[in-house]
Design a protein around this motif. Structure first.
Motif, PDB file in Angstrom:
ATOM      1  N   PHE A   1       0.929   3.796   7.997  1.00 47.69           N
ATOM      2  CA  PHE A   1       0.706   2.360   8.174  1.00 47.69           C
ATOM      3  C   PHE A   1       2.336   1.903   8.745  1.00 47.69           C
ATOM      4  O   PHE A   1       2.573   0.348   8.256  1.00 47.69           O
ATOM      5  N   ASP A   2       3.559   2.608   8.119  1.00 45.60           N
ATOM      6  CA  ASP A   2       4.389   2.255   8.597  1.00 45.60           C
ATOM      7  C   ASP A   2       4.755   1.690  10.388  1.00 45.60           C
ATOM      8  O   ASP A   2       4.957   2.701  10.745  1.00 45.60           O
ATOM      9  N   PRO A   3       5.006   0.657  10.472  1.00 48.04           N
ATOM     10  CA  PRO A   3       5.118   0.757  11.924  1.00 48.04           C
ATOM     11  C   PRO A   3       6.342   1.028  12.876  1.00 48.04           C
ATOM     12  O   PRO A   3       6.215   1.065  13.620  1.00 48.04           O
ATOM     13  N   ARG A   4       7.096   1.493  11.738  1.00 53.03           N
ATOM     14  CA  ARG A   4       8.408   1.332  12.396  1.00 53.03           C
ATOM     15  C   ARG A   4       8.376   3.236  12.991  1.00 53.03           C
ATOM     16  O   ARG A   4       8.769   4.032  13.797  1.00 53.03           O
ATOM     17  N   LEU A   5       6.898   4.046  11.721  1.00 55.90           N
ATOM     18  CA  LEU A   5       7.063   4.618  12.330  1.00 55.90           C
ATOM     19  C   LEU A   5       6.644   5.467  13.741  1.00 55.90           C
ATOM     20  O   LEU A   5       6.019   6.605  13.852  1.00 55.90           O
ATOM     21  N   ARG A   6       5.395   4.177  13.616  1.00 56.52           N
ATOM     22  CA  ARG A   6       3.985   4.633  14.309  1.00 56.52           C
ATOM     23  C   ARG A   6       4.631   4.868  15.486  1.00 56.52           C
ATOM     24  O   ARG A   6       3.981   4.683  16.437  1.00 56.52           O
TER      25      ARG A   6
ATOM     26  N   LEU B   1       1.033  -1.418   0.049  1.00 61.21           N
ATOM     27  CA  LEU B   1       0.182  -0.373   0.120  1.00 61.21           C
ATOM     28  C   LEU B   1       1.329   1.266   0.276  1.00 61.21           C
ATOM     29  O   LEU B   1       0.368   2.178  -0.955  1.00 61.21           O
ATOM     30  N   ILE B   2       1.698   1.156   1.167  1.00 63.19           N
ATOM     31  CA  ILE B   2       2.682   2.267   0.949  1.00 63.19           C
ATOM     32  C   ILE B   2       3.500   2.293  -0.202  1.00 63.19           C
ATOM     33  O   ILE B   2       3.641   3.663  -0.589  1.00 63.19           O
ATOM     34  N   THR B   3       4.264   1.831  -1.267  1.00 63.14           N
ATOM     35  CA  THR B   3       4.536   1.717  -2.064  1.00 63.14           C
ATOM     36  C   THR B   3       3.737   2.004  -2.866  1.00 63.14           C
ATOM     37  O   THR B   3       3.971   2.785  -3.915  1.00 63.14           O
ATOM     38  N   VAL B   4       2.407   1.892  -3.060  1.00 65.49           N
ATOM     39  CA  VAL B   4       1.487   2.245  -4.290  1.00 65.49           C
ATOM     40  C   VAL B   4       0.867   3.752  -3.604  1.00 65.49           C
ATOM     41  O   VAL B   4       1.259   4.187  -5.341  1.00 65.49           O
ATOM     42  N   VAL B   5       0.816   4.378  -3.148  1.00 65.69           N
ATOM     43  CA  VAL B   5       1.009   5.775  -3.303  1.00 65.69           C
ATOM     44  C   VAL B   5       2.298   6.497  -3.564  1.00 65.69           C
ATOM     45  O   VAL B   5       2.039   7.728  -4.059  1.00 65.69           O
ATOM     46  N   LEU B   6       3.043   6.291  -2.582  1.00 67.46           N
ATOM     47  CA  LEU B   6       4.538   6.780  -3.401  1.00 67.46           C
ATOM     48  C   LEU B   6       5.174   6.668  -4.480  1.00 67.46           C
ATOM     49  O   LEU B   6       4.565   8.374  -5.029  1.00 67.46           O
ATOM     50  N   ASP B   7       4.478   5.963  -4.963  1.00 70.11           N
ATOM     51  CA  ASP B   7       4.888   6.006  -7.168  1.00 70.11           C
ATOM     52  C   ASP B   7       4.136   6.755  -7.150  1.00 70.11           C
ATOM     53  O   ASP B   7       4.365   7.601  -8.503  1.00 70.11           O
TER      54      ASP B   7
ATOM     55  N   LEU C   1       0.729  14.671   0.005  1.00 70.10           N
ATOM     56  CA  LEU C   1       0.350  15.670   1.663  1.00 70.10           C
ATOM     57  C   LEU C   1      -0.293  13.690   1.675  1.00 70.10           C
ATOM     58  O   LEU C   1      -0.080  13.136   2.365  1.00 70.10           O
ATOM     59  N   PHE C   2      -1.323  12.999   0.557  1.00 70.11           N
ATOM     60  CA  PHE C   2      -1.996  11.970   1.261  1.00 70.11           C
ATOM     61  C   PHE C   2      -1.159  10.410   1.671  1.00 70.11           C
ATOM     62  O   PHE C   2      -1.330   9.952   2.261  1.00 70.11           O
ATOM     63  N   SER C   3       0.035  10.954   0.424  1.00 69.47           N
ATOM     64  CA  SER C   3       1.019   9.751   0.960  1.00 69.47           C
ATOM     65  C   SER C   3       1.488   9.473   1.488  1.00 69.47           C
ATOM     66  O   SER C   3       2.110   8.755   2.572  1.00 69.47           O
TER      67      SER C   3
END
Lengths: 325, 469
Positions: free
Chosen positions: B462-467, B385-391, B453-455
């Motif tokens: 969603f990133d557990p490390r950041l959470r 999911l993270i990769t899709v929105v970042l791309d 901004l959305f990504s």
């Protein structure tokens, strides 16, 4: 270390073979040389003789993989595959479709490419590190927040706008420097300023934000807290501990792109009419010169793999904890 | 009479919509997926950008419903012939913009052409002057005196309409909130306006209000003027940039849709199976990665051009030809961009297969297929999911560059890349033609900024490390 490098170079060979087979397949199997000839000569009203002549002139008249007509080892060497693809391994790029020596062109055009790429990289690095340090120093405050927002805004602007806008503003409205062109020797300087400035500015958004996260990653570590607890000034902590450690990902990120600098920047060079390898590639694509595109694909992959090997070596230099085995 | 036309990209776009909708329905029922999404919606910047993205998506979807209109019946009335021009529902809605073409360049809100022409007077004399536009400001009797007043009236009308529309939206949001929270309508509206809701409804309302204002302005002004001017052949630039939205969105999303199955399958397989499968997959993606992306795309597009020019009979209309090129571009971009995700997934599944719950599942005799499907796949979805929105934003930006290099979308297709490309020459003209560049810039920048901004918000949630931080 030496054994490691030898092994990495050996590992690169199957990859280059793969690249070579892929380009061969794309350029000669998916579309036959006849198709290419027709595209160049115009689809309609082209005689078979003209196609044959076009192919003979460029050496595309031979069989693809196996030549029945000759004897001995020539059965394999008098083929398109050997002459156009295998010879690339010896860096023999042959001639372009309009008959120019590609190796000579590449040597000629490397210098202008580097004259743009290296200053752009250095100036960009300096700006990005400074900006990122500033944001890291003021982390959590309004300076940091507005810095990050500025980065996201800058990131969201296409490189094309930076170039067209920069040319228009600095070159046409303010008349500070020539809009495009190139010259040899020291005279090149005035032509280089604008592309370098634009190239560096267009990279600020993504670069600074990434470096900021490197800095913050280090700033949250225990040894930094210890340093602060000892009573070290915040600026000293930042320069002595955070910057030094954050340089590891920054340096390795730079090293991996170093070889690719030879290829130049496609956009900057073609917009500013600089006779480097980037504009060479774009011209080849527009003229549909398959020989040059093939050569650049191969050169690009060689340089990419070189970058990967260099970055492994750089790790051992900047981070003594890493040992190659 | 119309004949629906389903282009390749249309079919894939609607497949994508179906996938996204089913994912939304699925995520609603799972608390562990609902929590991070609530986190995303709770962020003010993210929810404002979601609203903007949705508007773009709606325009893009309207532009994906294609049809061919029947030609005028000649009275014989047996067989119906259809025009060669493939139109979309958006074209139908924007018909005034689509059909009202001028002779050549005219600046935004102009009533006269941008270039002088020689005009023959009835008495035989000739003068060089700027002729009136055919459509822009044609209702004005005397542009010099009426223009300012006309614009004032239209802007004021638009402002009033937007205010009414926003008020209506406020009431609708209030009703929705009141039903959910079982408070009175007045209480709900007060809490929206005070910004006391969990989802930042006030920010959403504000964004909707701005969008409503822009919509009403466009509605009132673009019917009478060319708000972004006209291009070299006299086509409305506003229409072009609206049509470009679909191209941008298709490139940004279909590329991902195309590469996702490969990347997920190969990545998990490499990490889970290890051994020679891992070596092979690593070899494939290193090889693909080592070819500079632009050159691989160029090589593939050149090959497609050769194919299309040698097989003209396979493509009935110009739009179909452009469409197949767009699809092909998405596939090629997908081939060059799946490697990053594949590497991430390989690393993650290498780590996961050593975890205790997967070892336990394997030792209990669960088959490999269901270990991958039930245990590994759900646990790597956040990376996907993270990769899709970042791309997404990167791909929208890449389209412009590729079109400039000459290996992007078809030159006849409306796209921001093509607009910028032609603007390059217009900027060198004297006097400068700047409006094409400006409108492409505004629309592209808004989309990419909202996507960025959305990504960011999605990654943070969603990133557990950041959470943990």
């Amino acid at each position: 270390m030496f054994a490691y490098i030898v092994r990495r170079v050996a590992y690169a060979i199957p990859i280059l073979i793969g690249v070579n087979l892929l380009t061969f397949y794309l350029f000669f199997v998916v579309n036959s040389p006849d198709d290419m000839a027709r595209l160049h000569l115009g689809v309609k009203r082209v005689t078979p003789e003209a196609i044959d002549k076009w192919k003979v002139e460029r050496g595309y008249d031979k069989p693809l993989l196996y030549n029945e007509a000759v004897s001995g080892s020539a059965k394999l060497t008098h083929t398109i595959f050997f002459e156009k693809s295998v010879k690339l391994f010896a860096f023999d790029f042959g001639h372009s479709d309009d008959g120019r020596d590609i190796s000579h062109d590449i040597q000629q055009r490397m210098k202008p490419s580097l004259a743009i790429a290296i200053p752009t990289l250095l100036v960009g690095l300096l700006i990005n590190i400074t900006f990122a340090m500033l944001m890291a120093f003021f982390r959590g405050t309004y300076v940091d927040v507005s810095g990050v927002i500025l980065c996201v805004v800058l990131m969201s602007i296409s490189a094309m706008f930076y170039i067209i806008g920069g040319q228009f503003l600095l070159g046409k409205l303010l008349r500070l420097m020539p809009i495009s062109g190139y010259d040899t020797g020291l005279d090149a300087f005035k032509f280089l300023v604008l592309p370098v400035v634009i190239g560096a500015v267009s990279g600020i958004g993504a670069g600074s934000r990434m470096y900021r996260s490197f800095f913050l990653e280090e700033a949250n570590k225990d040894f930094v807290r210890t340093a602060r607890a000892k009573g070290l000034k915040e600026s000293l902590v930042l320069f002595r501990h955070v910057l030094k450690n954050a340089m590891i990902p920054i340096v390795t990120g730079v090293v991996v792109v170093l070889p690719m600098l030879f290829l130049g920047s496609l956009l900057l060079e073609s917009f500013f009419a600089i006779p480097g390898l980037g504009s060479y590639t774009i011209d080849a694509i527009n003229r549909q010169d398959f020989a040059i595109v093939r050569a650049m694909v191969f050169l690009g992959s060689v340089l990419y793999i070189l970058g990967l090997i260099l970055v492994d070596m750089a790790y051992t230099v900047v981070d003594p904890r890493v040992r190659l085995s | 009479m119309i004949m629906p036309v389903i282009l390749w990209t249309d079919a894939l776009v609607f497949l994508l919509v179906a996938v996204v909708l089913s994912f939304v329905l699925y995520a609603r029922s799972k608390p562990h997926l609902r929590t991070p999404w609530r986190h995303v919606l709770g962020s003010r910047l993210a929810s404002a950008s979601i609203v903007i993205l949705l508007v773009y998506v709606v325009i893009g979807l309207l532009d994906s419903l294609h049809y061919r209109a029947a030609l005028e019946d000649n009275g014989a009335g047996e067989e119906v012939h259809y025009g060669v021009e493939v139109l979309s529902v958006l074209d139908y809605l924007l018909e005034p913009l689509h059909t009202r073409t001028e002779k050549t360049y005219s600046s935004p809100f102009a009533t006269h052409l941008y270039t002088r022409e020689t005009i023959q007077h009835p008495d035989g004399s000739q003068t060089r002057e700027y002729p009136r536009l055919i459509w822009g400001g044609r209702h004005l009797a005397d542009p010099e005196t009426d223009f300012a007043r006309d614009i004032r009236v239209r802007v004021a009308t638009a402002g009033l309409q937007a205010l009414l529309l926003t008020g209506l939206l406020l009431v609708l949001l209030g009703v929705w909130l009141a039903r959910r929270s079982r408070h009175s309508l007045g209480h709900a509206i007060r809490s929206i306006l005070a910004g006391r809701t969990r989802i930042p409804l006030r920010v959403i309302l504000l964004t909707l209000g701005v969008l409503a204002l822009l919509f009403c302005l466009a509605l009132n002004l673009s019917t009478a003027y060319h708000v972004f001017g006209t291009d070299k052949v006299g086509q409305d630039v506003f229409y072009q940039t609206l049509k470009s939205i679909r191209t941008g969105l298709v490139i940004g999303t279909l590329t991902t849709l195309v590469m996702l199955p490969f990347a997920i399958l190969m990545g998990i397989l490499a990490g889970y199976a290890r051994g020679w499968i891992d070596d092979l997959i690593q070899y494939i993606y290193t090889t693909l990665n080592s070819i500079p992306g632009v050159l691989l795309i160029a090589a593939a597009i050149l090959m497609l051009q050769v194919y299309v020019s040698n097989h003209p009979e396979k493509f009935e209309t110009a739009l179909e030809r452009a469409d197949i090129r767009l699809l092909f571009l998405c596939i090629i971009l997908g081939i060059t961009s799946w490697t990053g995700l594949c590497r991430l997934l390989r690393g993650e599944s290498l780590k996961l297969r050593e975890s205790e719950y997967i070892k336990a599942a394997v030792s209990l005799g669960v088959s490999h297929a269901s270990v991958i499907g039930k245990h590994i796949l759900p646990n790597v979805m956040h990376i996907v999911l993270i990769t899709v929105v970042l791309d997404f934003s990167g791909l929208v930006l890449a389209e412009a560059v590729l079109s400039y290099v000459g290996v992007g979308v078809d030159p006849t297709m409306n796209s921001w890349g093509n607009m910028i490309n032609s603007a390059r020459l217009e900027m060198a003209r004297e006097p400068v033609v700047w409006w094409s560049l400006l409108s492409a810039f505004l629309f592209m920048f808004t989309l990419v900024l909202a996507a960025n901004l959305f990504s960011d918000a999605v990654r943070d949630a969603f990133d557990p490390r950041l959470r943990q931080r």
